[in-house]
Motif scaffolding. Structure first.
Motif, PDB file in Angstrom:
ATOM      1  N   ASN A   1      24.181  14.348  36.256  1.00 48.71           N
ATOM      2  CA  ASN A   1      24.367  13.778  34.825  1.00 48.71           C
ATOM      3  C   ASN A   1      24.155  14.870  33.944  1.00 48.71           C
ATOM      4  OD1 ASN A   1      24.364  11.252  36.127  1.00 48.71           O
ATOM      5  ND2 ASN A   1      22.222  11.182  36.774  1.00 48.71           N
ATOM      6  N   GLY A   2      24.822  14.559  33.029  1.00 48.91           N
ATOM      7  CA  GLY A   2      24.828  15.350  31.684  1.00 48.91           C
ATOM      8  C   GLY A   2      26.215  15.519  30.944  1.00 48.91           C
ATOM      9  N   PRO A   3      26.231  16.649  30.159  1.00 49.22           N
ATOM     10  CA  PRO A   3      25.230  17.609  29.899  1.00 49.22           C
ATOM     11  C   PRO A   3      24.377  17.528  28.851  1.00 49.22           C
ATOM     12  CG  PRO A   3      27.229  18.461  28.938  1.00 49.22           C
ATOM     13  CD  PRO A   3      27.562  17.055  29.671  1.00 49.22           C
ATOM     14  N   LEU A   4      23.315  17.998  28.781  1.00 53.19           N
ATOM     15  CA  LEU A   4      22.295  18.305  27.734  1.00 53.19           C
ATOM     16  C   LEU A   4      22.259  19.598  27.156  1.00 53.19           C
ATOM     17  CD1 LEU A   4      19.511  16.047  28.758  1.00 53.19           C
ATOM     18  CD2 LEU A   4      21.268  15.392  27.245  1.00 53.19           C
TER      19      LEU A   4
ATOM     20  N   VAL B   1      20.700  23.027  25.650  1.00 51.61           N
ATOM     21  CA  VAL B   1      19.220  23.589  25.954  1.00 51.61           C
ATOM     22  C   VAL B   1      18.861  24.041  24.722  1.00 51.61           C
ATOM     23  CG1 VAL B   1      18.250  25.404  27.457  1.00 51.61           C
ATOM     24  CG2 VAL B   1      19.732  23.953  28.305  1.00 51.61           C
ATOM     25  N   GLY B   2      18.128  23.475  24.006  1.00 50.23           N
ATOM     26  CA  GLY B   2      17.380  24.173  22.858  1.00 50.23           C
ATOM     27  C   GLY B   2      18.378  23.908  21.663  1.00 50.23           C
ATOM     28  N   GLY B   3      17.832  24.266  20.359  1.00 54.24           N
ATOM     29  CA  GLY B   3      18.902  24.068  19.131  1.00 54.24           C
ATOM     30  C   GLY B   3      19.675  25.256  19.094  1.00 54.24           C
ATOM     31  N   GLY B   4      21.093  24.988  18.902  1.00 55.07           N
ATOM     32  CA  GLY B   4      22.178  26.202  18.798  1.00 55.07           C
ATOM     33  C   GLY B   4      22.174  26.794  20.102  1.00 55.07           C
ATOM     34  N   SER B   5      21.611  26.548  21.351  1.00 53.83           N
ATOM     35  CA  SER B   5      21.958  27.230  22.665  1.00 53.83           C
ATOM     36  C   SER B   5      23.307  27.167  23.206  1.00 53.83           C
ATOM     37  CB  SER B   5      20.952  26.713  23.764  1.00 53.83           C
ATOM     38  OG  SER B   5      21.234  27.351  24.862  1.00 53.83           O
ATOM     39  N   SER B   6      23.765  28.355  23.653  1.00 52.95           N
ATOM     40  CA  SER B   6      25.008  28.195  24.287  1.00 52.95           C
ATOM     41  C   SER B   6      24.916  28.054  25.745  1.00 52.95           C
ATOM     42  CB  SER B   6      25.582  29.697  24.313  1.00 52.95           C
ATOM     43  OG  SER B   6      24.997  30.855  25.151  1.00 52.95           O
ATOM     44  N   PHE B   7      23.863  27.219  26.238  1.00 51.89           N
ATOM     45  CA  PHE B   7      23.628  26.953  27.404  1.00 51.89           C
ATOM     46  C   PHE B   7      23.659  25.279  27.670  1.00 51.89           C
ATOM     47  CE2 PHE B   7      22.995  31.166  28.148  1.00 51.89           C
ATOM     48  CZ  PHE B   7      23.202  31.403  29.588  1.00 51.89           C
ATOM     49  N   GLU B   8      23.948  24.518  28.670  1.00 53.19           N
ATOM     50  CA  GLU B   8      23.819  23.255  28.740  1.00 53.19           C
ATOM     51  C   GLU B   8      23.166  22.850  30.384  1.00 53.19           C
ATOM     52  OE1 GLU B   8      27.747  21.987  28.651  1.00 53.19           O
ATOM     53  OE2 GLU B   8      28.106  22.155  30.667  1.00 53.19           O
ATOM     54  N   GLN B   9      22.301  21.944  30.256  1.00 51.80           N
ATOM     55  CA  GLN B   9      21.827  21.584  31.477  1.00 51.80           C
ATOM     56  C   GLN B   9      22.303  20.214  32.035  1.00 51.80           C
ATOM     57  OE1 GLN B   9      17.431  22.217  31.734  1.00 51.80           O
ATOM     58  NE2 GLN B   9      17.057  20.274  32.432  1.00 51.80           N
ATOM     59  N   TRP B  10      22.398  20.045  33.268  1.00 57.62           N
ATOM     60  CA  TRP B  10      22.951  18.874  33.973  1.00 57.62           C
ATOM     61  C   TRP B  10      21.519  18.544  34.995  1.00 57.62           C
ATOM     62  CZ3 TRP B  10      28.098  17.004  33.889  1.00 57.62           C
ATOM     63  CH2 TRP B  10      29.036  17.813  33.019  1.00 57.62           C
ATOM     64  N   GLY B  11      21.596  17.326  35.307  1.00 51.02           N
ATOM     65  CA  GLY B  11      20.583  17.094  36.182  1.00 51.02           C
ATOM     66  C   GLY B  11      20.858  15.532  37.164  1.00 51.02           C
ATOM     67  N   MET B  12      20.088  15.410  38.073  1.00 50.52           N
ATOM     68  CA  MET B  12      19.948  14.138  38.977  1.00 50.52           C
ATOM     69  C   MET B  12      18.642  14.058  39.451  1.00 50.52           C
ATOM     70  SD  MET B  12      22.096  15.601  42.570  1.00 50.52           S
ATOM     71  CE  MET B  12      23.446  16.106  41.725  1.00 50.52           C
ATOM     72  N   ARG B  13      18.393  12.803  40.038  1.00 44.69           N
ATOM     73  CA  ARG B  13      17.288  12.510  40.700  1.00 44.69           C
ATOM     74  C   ARG B  13      17.689  12.314  42.019  1.00 44.69           C
ATOM     75  NH1 ARG B  13      12.745   8.949  37.589  1.00 44.69           N
ATOM     76  NH2 ARG B  13      11.909   9.160  39.530  1.00 44.69           N
ATOM     77  N   LEU B  14      16.898  12.832  43.307  1.00 44.19           N
ATOM     78  CA  LEU B  14      17.192  12.718  44.506  1.00 44.19           C
ATOM     79  C   LEU B  14      15.744  12.124  45.202  1.00 44.19           C
ATOM     80  CD1 LEU B  14      19.313  15.917  45.275  1.00 44.19           C
ATOM     81  CD2 LEU B  14      19.974  13.661  45.093  1.00 44.19           C
ATOM     82  N   ILE B  15      16.041  11.386  46.375  1.00 45.83           N
ATOM     83  CA  ILE B  15      14.994  11.093  47.154  1.00 45.83           C
ATOM     84  C   ILE B  15      14.914  12.264  48.352  1.00 45.83           C
ATOM     85  CG2 ILE B  15      15.049   8.703  46.940  1.00 45.83           C
ATOM     86  CD1 ILE B  15      16.450   8.458  49.709  1.00 45.83           C
ATOM     87  N   HIS B  16      13.629  12.573  49.035  1.00 50.03           N
ATOM     88  CA  HIS B  16      13.486  13.447  49.869  1.00 50.03           C
ATOM     89  C   HIS B  16      14.468  13.544  50.719  1.00 50.03           C
ATOM     90  CE1 HIS B  16      10.565  15.454  52.890  1.00 50.03           C
ATOM     91  NE2 HIS B  16      11.212  16.437  52.251  1.00 50.03           N
ATOM     92  N   SER B  17      15.065  12.384  51.528  1.00 49.86           N
ATOM     93  CA  SER B  17      15.718  12.537  52.648  1.00 49.86           C
ATOM     94  C   SER B  17      17.359  13.093  51.930  1.00 49.86           C
ATOM     95  CB  SER B  17      16.165  11.149  53.190  1.00 49.86           C
ATOM     96  OG  SER B  17      16.417  10.279  52.223  1.00 49.86           O
ATOM     97  N   ARG B  18      17.597  12.786  50.889  1.00 53.37           N
ATOM     98  CA  ARG B  18      18.791  13.174  50.389  1.00 53.37           C
ATOM     99  C   ARG B  18      18.678  14.721  50.007  1.00 53.37           C
ATOM    100  NH1 ARG B  18      23.081  14.618  50.269  1.00 53.37           N
ATOM    101  NH2 ARG B  18      24.982  13.664  49.282  1.00 53.37           N
ATOM    102  N   LEU B  19      17.676  14.950  49.610  1.00 50.98           N
ATOM    103  CA  LEU B  19      17.581  16.345  49.286  1.00 50.98           C
ATOM    104  C   LEU B  19      17.294  17.403  50.481  1.00 50.98           C
ATOM    105  CD1 LEU B  19      16.973  18.704  47.138  1.00 50.98           C
ATOM    106  CD2 LEU B  19      14.634  18.134  47.006  1.00 50.98           C
ATOM    107  N   GLU B  20      17.104  16.647  51.627  1.00 50.22           N
ATOM    108  CA  GLU B  20      16.790  17.532  52.754  1.00 50.22           C
ATOM    109  C   GLU B  20      18.119  17.676  53.485  1.00 50.22           C
ATOM    110  OE1 GLU B  20      13.861  18.682  54.893  1.00 50.22           O
ATOM    111  OE2 GLU B  20      13.418  18.993  52.900  1.00 50.22           O
ATOM    112  N   SER B  21      18.889  16.918  53.147  1.00 54.16           N
ATOM    113  CA  SER B  21      20.442  17.110  53.701  1.00 54.16           C
ATOM    114  C   SER B  21      21.012  18.156  53.230  1.00 54.16           C
ATOM    115  CB  SER B  21      21.058  15.633  53.690  1.00 54.16           C
ATOM    116  OG  SER B  21      21.307  15.329  52.218  1.00 54.16           O
ATOM    117  N   LEU B  22      20.827  18.654  51.860  1.00 54.72           N
ATOM    118  CA  LEU B  22      21.323  19.762  51.474  1.00 54.72           C
ATOM    119  C   LEU B  22      20.572  21.008  51.925  1.00 54.72           C
ATOM    120  CD1 LEU B  22      21.441  18.478  47.668  1.00 54.72           C
ATOM    121  CD2 LEU B  22      23.468  18.753  49.154  1.00 54.72           C
TER     122      LEU B  22
END
Length: 411
Positions: A326-329, A331-352
Motif C-alpha cells: 500500500n502507498g506510497p507515503l 518520507v519526511g518533509g521534502g524528502s526524495s524518498f517514499e515508503q510503501w507498506g503492508m500488514r502480514l500475518i505470521h504464516s504469510r510472512l513465513e511463506s516469503l
C-alpha cells in the motif's frame, strides 16, 4: 646557513572531522571518530554464513596505518597463507606509503577485501577500543565475533590498501571516504625558512601524486578517483557515492545487497538494504526493507525507495501470486524518498521467508498506458535467523496461551 636537506617526507592520510561531501545513497553521515589505535589484524570465527554463503571466518584489519604497518601486515598474512579468508577493513587512515605497500602485497594474492567492523565477543562488556580489548586483538589468538557493515568506514589512506585486493566489494551500508594527503616534512640541519618549506611541500605533493597515480593504474582504478581526491582538502572528507564507486572501478556490481539482519533498538526490526542500477536507471537507487511486529502473529512490512511517479510495488516468490504494498507515503518533509507498506500475518510472512529469494516487482505506466514491470531479485540470506530474533521480542498474539516453563515441566 638555512637547512636544505629534507630527510624524509611522510605522506599522511588520516580521517579528520570536516564537511562530508556526499548525498544519500549519497548522504550518509560519518560516524563519530573512534579512538585511534595502531592497526591490528586478527582472525575471527563467527556464525554460519556470517561473511557470505558458506563463510564463517574472516580477517579483521582495523585501526590507524602507521610506519610499520605494512611489514606487520605481510608477516600476519604469511602466517595464514594456507587460509584464503576474506579481509574486512575498518580504518580512519594513516600513512599513505604504508597503505600502498599493503595493497601492493595484497595484489599478488587471490584475496577479497570488504569494508566491515567486528564486535569481538571475548571483549565482553569492555569497549571494542579499550586497552583490554585491543590487547586481546593483538594477542594472535583466533577470536569469536559478529560482523557488521552498517556504518563501517574505510577512509583516507585505507582505500588504497583495500583496492589492492584482487576483488574489492563495498556493502550498501558501508562507507568508503577520501581526501587529499598531507605531506609531513622532516628537516635536518636547523630550522628552514618559509621558501624552503613551501618548496619541500610542493615536492612532497608531486611525489604523492606520482606514487598514487601509478598505484591506482596498476590496480585498474579509473584516474577519475585521483582527480576527485585532489579536490578534497585534507581537513575535509568525501564519502564516495555508489555511482562513483562503480564509475571508478572500485566495485562495478549493478546490484549489491546486505543480508537480512535483526536490529535491536527502540523499535526492534529486521532490515535489508540494497543499491541497484537497472536498465533505464541513470544512477543507483537505494532500496530498504523493514519488518516489525505488532505481536507474534501480525507484522508490518515496509519498503522505502526514491520517489517514482505512477508505479505499483509488489513482492512475490517462486512463481507465486504477487502481494501488493500500500502507498506510497512520502518520507519526511521534502524528502526524495517514499515508503510503501503492508500488514502480514505470521504464516504469510513465513511463506516469503522460507524461499531462497524473493522478487520485488515495480510497475510503472508508459506514456501509451502500457504497464512496464521491473523485477529486482533479492536473496533471503539471513532472513529466517533474523526473524527468530524478532519473534523472541514480539508480544504474544491476542488470545495466545502462554505456558510457563514450570507448567511445561509438570506436563
Amino acid at each position: 646557513m638555512y637547512a636544505r636537506a629534507v630527510a624524509a617526507t611522510a605522506l599522511i592520510c588520516a580521517l579528520t572531522c570536516g564537511a562530508v561531501s556526499a548525498s544519500p545513497s549519497k548522504q550518509r553521515p560519518v560516524p563519530p571518530k573512534p579512538r585511534e589505535t595502531p592497526m591490528t589484524f586478527y582472525v575471527v570465527n563467527g556464525a554460519a554464513d556470517a561473511c557470505g554463503h558458506g563463510c564463517d571466518s574472516w580477517i579483521e584489519v582495523e585501526g590507524k596505518v602507521e610506519s610499520d604497518t605494512a611489514t606487520r601486515f605481510r608477516a600476519f598474512l604469511d602466517r595464514h597463507h594456507d587460509r584464503n579468508l576474506p579481509i574486512y577493513f575498518a580504518s580512519p587512515g594513516g600513512n599513505l606509503d604504508q597503505a600502498i605497500a599493503m595493497g601492493t602485497f595484497l595484489h599478488g594474492k587471490s584475496s577479497i577485501a570488504r569494508v566491515g567492523r567486528t564486535m569481538v565477543q571475548e571483549c565482553g562488556f569492555e569497549a571494542q577500543d579499550s586497552d583490554v580489548c585491543v590487547k586481546l586483538k593483538q594477542s594472535g589468538r583466533e577470536l569469536h565475533g559478529d560482523l557488521f557493515t552498517s556504518g563501517a568506514i574505510c577512509a583516507s589512506a585505507c582505500p588504497y590498501a583495500f583496492m589492492g585486493a584482487a576483488v574489492h566489494e563495498i556493502a550498501p551500508d558501508a562507507i568508503l571516504a577520501i581526501h587529499s594527503p598531507k605531506v609531513v616534512l622532516n628537516f635536518r640541519g636547523g630550522q628552514p625558512d618559509a621558501i624552503a618549506i613551501a618548496a619541500a611541500n610542493q615536492r612532497g605533493r608531486e611525489r604523492a601524486d606520482r606514487v598514487a597515480s601509478a598505484y591506482l593504474a596498476k590496480m585498474g582504478i579509473d584516474a577519475g578517483l585521483l582527480a576527485l581526491t585532489r579536490t578534497i582538502k585534507f581537513e575535509d572528507i568525501h564519502v564516495l557515492t555508489r555511482d562513483e564507486i562503480a564509475r571508478f572501478g572500485i566495485d562495478r556490481r549493478e546490484a549489491v545487497e546486505t543480508p537480512w539482519r535483526f536490529e535491536s533498538n527502540a523499535l526492534n526490526s529486521v532490515r535489508k538494504i540494497a543499491v541497484v542500477k537497472t536498465p533505464g536507471d541513470t544512477s543507483f537507487r537505494l532500496l530498504q526493507w523493514r519488518v516489525t511486529c505488532f505481536n507474534s502473529d501480525n507484522f508490518s512490512f515496509d519498503f522505502q525507495r526514491p520517489t517514482r511517479a505512477g508505479a505499483l510495488v509488489a513482492i512475490a516468490h517462486g512463481g507465486g501470486s504477487p502481494v501488493y504494498f500500500n502507498g506510497p507515503l512520502s518520507v519526511g518533509g521534502g524528502s526524495s524518498f517514499e515508503q510503501w507498506g503492508m500488514r502480514l500475518i505470521h504464516s504469510r510472512l513465513e511463506s516469503l521467508v522460507g524461499q531462497p529469494q524473493t522478487e520485488i516487482i515495480e510497475t510503472s505506466l508508459a506514456s501509451d498506458g502500457r504497464s512496464i514491470p521491473q523485477t529486482t531479485r533479492l536473496s533471503n540470506e539471513g532472513w529466517a535467523h533474523a526473524m527468530e530474533s524478532l519473534l523472541a521480542s514480539c508480544p504474544p498474539a491476542r488470545g495466545a496461551v502462554i505456558v510457563h516453563s514450570s507448567e511445561a515441566a509438570s506436563k
